[in-house]
Design a protein around this motif. Structure first.
Motif, PDB file in Angstrom:
ATOM      1  N   ALA A 129      32.239  40.672  10.151  1.00 28.13           N
ATOM      2  CA  ALA A 129      32.021  41.925   9.428  1.00 28.13           C
ATOM      3  C   ALA A 129      31.845  41.671   7.937  1.00 28.13           C
ATOM      4  O   ALA A 129      31.037  42.332   7.264  1.00 28.13           O
ATOM      5  N   ARG A 130      32.554  40.733   7.391  1.00 28.80           N
ATOM      6  CA  ARG A 130      32.415  40.406   5.972  1.00 28.80           C
ATOM      7  C   ARG A 130      31.023  39.833   5.692  1.00 28.80           C
ATOM      8  O   ARG A 130      30.379  40.179   4.692  1.00 28.80           O
ATOM      9  N   ALA A 131      30.565  38.952   6.596  1.00 27.98           N
ATOM     10  CA  ALA A 131      29.220  38.384   6.411  1.00 27.98           C
ATOM     11  C   ALA A 131      28.154  39.468   6.496  1.00 27.98           C
ATOM     12  O   ALA A 131      27.192  39.497   5.696  1.00 27.98           O
ATOM     13  N   ALA A 132      28.298  40.391   7.467  1.00 26.13           N
ATOM     14  CA  ALA A 132      27.324  41.488   7.597  1.00 26.13           C
ATOM     15  C   ALA A 132      27.352  42.384   6.383  1.00 26.13           C
ATOM     16  O   ALA A 132      26.298  42.841   5.894  1.00 26.13           O
ATOM     17  N   SER A 133      28.534  42.659   5.847  1.00 28.43           N
ATOM     18  CA  SER A 133      28.651  43.508   4.664  1.00 28.43           C
ATOM     19  C   SER A 133      27.996  42.848   3.463  1.00 28.43           C
ATOM     20  O   SER A 133      27.291  43.509   2.677  1.00 28.43           O
ATOM     21  N   GLU A 134      28.225  41.556   3.299  1.00 33.14           N
ATOM     22  CA  GLU A 134      27.599  40.862   2.179  1.00 33.14           C
ATOM     23  C   GLU A 134      26.070  40.854   2.305  1.00 33.14           C
ATOM     24  O   GLU A 134      25.354  41.014   1.298  1.00 33.14           O
ATOM     25  N   GLN A 135      25.575  40.660   3.526  1.00 34.01           N
ATOM     26  CA  GLN A 135      24.126  40.692   3.725  1.00 34.01           C
ATOM     27  C   GLN A 135      23.543  42.067   3.410  1.00 34.01           C
ATOM     28  O   GLN A 135      22.482  42.191   2.772  1.00 34.01           O
ATOM     29  N   ALA A 136      24.246  43.121   3.848  1.00 29.20           N
ATOM     30  CA  ALA A 136      23.765  44.486   3.559  1.00 29.20           C
ATOM     31  C   ALA A 136      23.783  44.763   2.063  1.00 29.20           C
ATOM     32  O   ALA A 136      22.864  45.398   1.522  1.00 29.20           O
ATOM     33  N   ASN A 137      24.785  44.313   1.367  1.00 27.73           N
ATOM     34  CA  ASN A 137      24.856  44.496  -0.077  1.00 27.73           C
ATOM     35  C   ASN A 137      23.731  43.753  -0.789  1.00 27.73           C
ATOM     36  O   ASN A 137      23.118  44.267  -1.751  1.00 27.73           O
ATOM     37  N   ASP A 138      23.450  42.517  -0.321  1.00 31.86           N
ATOM     38  CA  ASP A 138      22.358  41.751  -0.921  1.00 31.86           C
ATOM     39  C   ASP A 138      21.008  42.458  -0.706  1.00 31.86           C
ATOM     40  O   ASP A 138      20.163  42.507  -1.607  1.00 31.86           O
ATOM     41  N   THR A 139      20.810  42.977   0.496  1.00 30.35           N
ATOM     42  CA  THR A 139      19.554  43.697   0.791  1.00 30.35           C
ATOM     43  C   THR A 139      19.397  44.915  -0.104  1.00 30.35           C
ATOM     44  O   THR A 139      18.305  45.214  -0.627  1.00 30.35           O
ATOM     45  N   LEU A 140      20.470  45.650  -0.316  1.00 25.34           N
ATOM     46  CA  LEU A 140      20.423  46.839  -1.182  1.00 25.34           C
ATOM     47  C   LEU A 140      20.113  46.442  -2.621  1.00 25.34           C
ATOM     48  O   LEU A 140      19.296  47.118  -3.296  1.00 25.34           O
ATOM     49  N   ARG A 190      21.001  51.463   1.658  1.00 26.72           N
ATOM     50  CA  ARG A 190      22.302  51.953   1.204  1.00 26.72           C
ATOM     51  C   ARG A 190      23.199  52.309   2.392  1.00 26.72           C
ATOM     52  O   ARG A 190      24.418  52.013   2.395  1.00 26.72           O
ATOM     53  N   THR A 191      22.657  52.950   3.401  1.00 24.35           N
ATOM     54  CA  THR A 191      23.436  53.320   4.598  1.00 24.35           C
ATOM     55  C   THR A 191      23.961  52.072   5.314  1.00 24.35           C
ATOM     56  O   THR A 191      25.117  52.011   5.748  1.00 24.35           O
ATOM     57  N   ALA A 192      23.096  51.069   5.409  1.00 14.57           N
ATOM     58  CA  ALA A 192      23.514  49.831   6.072  1.00 14.57           C
ATOM     59  C   ALA A 192      24.644  49.149   5.313  1.00 14.57           C
ATOM     60  O   ALA A 192      25.580  48.586   5.908  1.00 14.57           O
ATOM     61  N   SER A 193      24.603  49.204   3.978  1.00 14.01           N
ATOM     62  CA  SER A 193      25.657  48.580   3.180  1.00 14.01           C
ATOM     63  C   SER A 193      26.985  49.300   3.383  1.00 14.01           C
ATOM     64  O   SER A 193      28.033  48.665   3.559  1.00 14.01           O
ATOM     65  N   ARG A 194      26.884  50.687   3.346  1.00 13.21           N
ATOM     66  CA  ARG A 194      28.118  51.440   3.554  1.00 13.21           C
ATOM     67  C   ARG A 194      28.687  51.204   4.958  1.00 13.21           C
ATOM     68  O   ARG A 194      29.900  51.061   5.155  1.00 13.21           O
ATOM     69  N   SER A 195      27.849  51.138   5.950  1.00 17.58           N
ATOM     70  CA  SER A 195      28.286  50.919   7.329  1.00 17.58           C
ATOM     71  C   SER A 195      28.927  49.534   7.485  1.00 17.58           C
ATOM     72  O   SER A 195      29.949  49.369   8.166  1.00 17.58           O
ATOM     73  N   ALA A 196      28.355  48.533   6.824  1.00 14.64           N
ATOM     74  CA  ALA A 196      28.918  47.186   6.915  1.00 14.64           C
ATOM     75  C   ALA A 196      30.306  47.128   6.264  1.00 14.64           C
ATOM     76  O   ALA A 196      31.227  46.456   6.783  1.00 14.64           O
ATOM     77  N   ARG A 197      30.445  47.844   5.130  1.00 15.67           N
ATOM     78  CA  ARG A 197      31.762  47.854   4.495  1.00 15.67           C
ATOM     79  C   ARG A 197      32.809  48.542   5.384  1.00 15.67           C
ATOM     80  O   ARG A 197      33.950  48.107   5.469  1.00 15.67           O
ATOM     81  N   ALA A 198      32.389  49.616   6.057  1.00 15.28           N
ATOM     82  CA  ALA A 198      33.310  50.319   6.957  1.00 15.28           C
ATOM     83  C   ALA A 198      33.714  49.432   8.152  1.00 15.28           C
ATOM     84  O   ALA A 198      34.879  49.396   8.561  1.00 15.28           O
TER      85      ALA A 198
END
Length: 370
Positions: free
Chosen positions: A135-146, A167-175
């Motif tokens: 989940a941390r890796a996915a969140s970091e990837q979503a943040n980088d994409t944003l 933005r939605t993907a980043s928020r979802s990854a953080r959740a």
């Protein structure tokens, strides 16, 4: 003339007998010589008939409660070290030992099953930690994409919809990361352990040791060669712990305790040879050596508060100053086991300054007590 001759011989009386004064003088001289000889003999070989036989004794007491089911000894019987003295019913202690051992087996099984459950919990916790990393890796990837997408919106290279999706993907990854972390914490908290059960095993092992010891205590054997005395019970009697059943005399070592006057103690040392005979059979002589000399007795004088346990020796005369007597403990060599009894009257002759016994010692011992 004849009468004059008769009067000139005053040394003799009628019939030629010596005068009475001369006889009396001779008797006194002989008595003094005998007195000197006796005093010299007493000084060289102190003796006393104020003596008795002694041996160490122990009270034989059970250390557990129970009914006596076997009592193979009888009063005044001689026993050897290791002989069975009595047997207390072992069934309650066998049952306690069996129950404790069964509890240990059951606890070991419980520990084994619990350990398996703990292992599964540990696996779940490790899986939860892996999910957190994903989940941390996915969140970091979503943040980088944003971060890459937002600058492109100003130049028109991407649409606003694409930025919104990033933005939605980043928020979802953080959740999802927060949820994975929470699950990991729950999994880690669910991991228990077997420490409490292991502590219980130590308690049960102590119970087993106690049960084994109680079972051993139910069988009472002679701790040394001795003789049973004061036995006043029989098979079937309920024995209470720490309550004496009988007394056992230690026949490995016999002593004679002789009370000597304090004026005779000079020259007496541990190891001083002695000759002993008993009043029950004055024809047998026994050799021995001083084991110890008493250093304290109870006194009746002065009203002193004396410590308990000191030997009490009564003075024979209270209206004159009499020499006090002290107990001298003599270890007897090769005693007759059929003759020596605790409390038997004895006579002791000491031989200070000698390293061993000789015929002269036995000759001195043949004298009878006054």
């Amino acid at each position: 003339m004849a009468m004059a001759s008769a009067n000139s011989s005053p040394a003799k009386t009628e019939g030629g007998k010596p005068p009475k004064k001369l006889v009396a003088f001779a008797v006194v001289v002989v008595a003094l010589i005998l007195l000197v000889v006796v005093i010299r003999m007493v000084d060289q070989a102190p003796r006393t008939d104020d003596a008795f036989v002694y041996a160490d004794t122990v009270d034989v007491v059970p250390e557990v409660n129970g009914r006596i089911v076997d009592l193979p000894v009888h009063d005044n019987q001689a026993v050897k070290q290791g002989d069975l003295l009595f047997q207390i019913d072992p069934r309650p202690y066998n049952d306690a030992l069996t129950r404790a051992r069964a509890s240990l087996v059951a606890l070991n099984k419980q520990i084994e099953l619990t350990q398996r459950s703990v292992n599964a919990q540990q696996y779940n916790a490790e899986a939860a930690r892996a999910a957190v990393e994903r989940a941390r890796a996915a969140s970091e990837q979503a943040n980088d994409t944003l971060r890459r997408t937002e600058p492109l919106l100003t130049n028109g290279f991407v649409s606003a919809e694409e930025v919104d999706r990033a933005r939605t993907a980043s928020r979802s990854a953080r959740a999802e990361l927060a949820a994975a972390q929470l699950q990991a914490q729950q999994a880690a908290a669910a991991v228990s352990g077997v420490d409490a059960l292991v502590a219980q095993r130590a308690v049960i092992e102590a119970e087993i040791a106690t049960a084994e010891l109680n079972l051993e205590f139910a069988t009472v054997r002679a701790p040394f060669d001795g003789r049973v005395v004061a036995l006043k019970t029989a098979t079937g009697q309920f024995a209470s712990a720490l309550k004496p059943i009988f007394t056992l005399i230690d026949t490995r070592h016999w002593y004679v305790v002789a009370n000597f006057r304090e004026t005779e103690l000079k020259g007496m040392l541990p190891g001083t040879p002695a000759t002993v005979y008993l009043m029950s059979d004055t024809g047998q002589r026994f050799k021995g050596r001083i084991d110890s000399i008493g250093f304290g007795i109870a006194s009746d004088e002065g009203g002193l508060a004396l410590p308990g346990g000191l030997p009490h020796i009564q003075r024979s005369l209270n209206w004159v100053h009499v020499s006090q007597r002290f107990p001298v403990k003599i270890l007897v060599e090769n005693p007759n086991p059929d003759l020596f009894r605790v409390g038997t009257s004895a006579v002791v002759v000491l031989h200070p300054g000698q390293d061993g016994h000789d015929d002269h010692d036995d000759h001195d011992a043949n004298r009878h007590p006054e």
